[in-house]
Design a protein around this motif. Structure first.
Motif, short mmCIF file in Angstrom:
data_model
loop_
_atom_site.label_atom_id
_atom_site.label_comp_id
_atom_site.label_asym_id
_atom_site.label_seq_id
_atom_site.Cartn_x
_atom_site.Cartn_y
_atom_site.Cartn_z
N LYS A 129 0.84 -1.20 0.00
CA LYS A 129 0.00 0.00 0.00
C LYS A 129 0.87 1.25 0.00
O LYS A 129 0.49 2.28 -0.56
CB LYS A 129 -0.95 -0.01 1.19
N VAL A 133 0.76 4.82 -2.18
CA VAL A 133 0.89 6.16 -1.60
C VAL A 133 2.02 6.92 -2.28
O VAL A 133 1.86 8.09 -2.66
CB VAL A 133 1.11 6.09 -0.07
N GLN A 137 1.53 10.35 -4.55
CA GLN A 137 2.18 11.62 -4.27
C GLN A 137 2.85 12.19 -5.53
O GLN A 137 2.81 13.39 -5.77
CB GLN A 137 3.19 11.46 -3.13
N TYR A 156 -3.79 13.69 -3.27
CA TYR A 156 -3.07 13.72 -2.00
C TYR A 156 -3.95 13.19 -0.86
O TYR A 156 -3.47 12.48 0.03
CB TYR A 156 -2.61 15.14 -1.66
N ALA A 159 -3.97 9.47 -1.00
CA ALA A 159 -2.70 8.96 -0.43
C ALA A 159 -2.74 9.03 1.09
O ALA A 159 -2.31 8.08 1.77
CB ALA A 159 -1.52 9.76 -0.98
N ILE A 162 -5.02 6.26 2.51
CA ILE A 162 -4.38 4.94 2.46
C ILE A 162 -3.32 4.85 3.56
O ILE A 162 -3.23 3.83 4.26
CB ILE A 162 -3.76 4.68 1.06
N SER A 163 -2.55 5.91 3.73
CA SER A 163 -1.54 5.91 4.79
C SER A 163 -2.18 5.76 6.17
O SER A 163 -1.68 5.02 7.01
CB SER A 163 -0.73 7.22 4.76
#
Length: 171
Positions: A129, A133, A137, A156, A159, A162-163
């Motif tokens: 994953k 990300v 970015q 963004y 991302a 997901i983070s």
């Protein structure tokens, strides 16, 4: 590392590539592709973006037949993903013209597809994953460079989500 040291490393890598180039097994193709990626990194660090692109493309070109033969092999998916984002970087870093950035975007979107394919294979793998990300970015940066602010923000945000999901699932 000095510029001369980097050039010496490239020369050694080129010599190794020439020695194994004619032995086409998945293992030697993997080795040559990794060496081409390393050469791409060195060229990019030295500011030679055209050669960085060519080296990353060389890696991609070597790996694509293996990917077509085994489209779900995670090793070759990963290698191909890394080649694509390096190509995108080498393109995007050339200049900020819209045409250049749109070309980079196409390459980054291909890298994103590969990253998502790898992540779908093992949804619990945070590292995979992380690849999504990372490339999101890059995509956001390209969108930002062409003043497509709403899309950049959305990318963004994806991302970031997901983070956050990876962090929430971490022990």
């Amino acid at each position: 590392i000095t510029v001369r040291g980097a050039q010496d490393m490239l020369n050694v890598a080129t010599g190794i590539v020439e020695q194994v180039k004619n032995v086409e097994t998945p293992q030697t193709i993997e080795l040559v592709a990794k060496l081409a990626r390393t050469a791409s990194d060195i060229h990019a660090t030295l500011g030679n973006l055209e050669q960085a692109y060519e080296s990353a493309k060389s890696s991609k070109d070597l790996l694509e037949p293996l990917h077509l033969a085994a489209p779900n092999d995670p090793k070759f998916l990963s290698l191909l993903y890394h080649s694509f984002w390096r190509m995108g970087d080498a393109i995007a870093d050339r200049d900020t013209r819209r045409s250049t950035q749109e070309h980079a975007l196409k390459v980054f979107l291909e890298a994103e597809q590969l990253a998502r394919q790898m992540a779908a294979m093992t949804p619990e793998d945070g590292d995979r994953k992380g690849h999504i990300v990372f490339v999101l970015q890059k995509i956001g940066d390209v969108r930002q460079s062409v003043n497509d602010w709403p899309t950049a923000i959305a990318v963004y945000s994806d991302a970031l989500n997901i983070s956050q999901d990876v962090a929430d699932r971490a022990p």
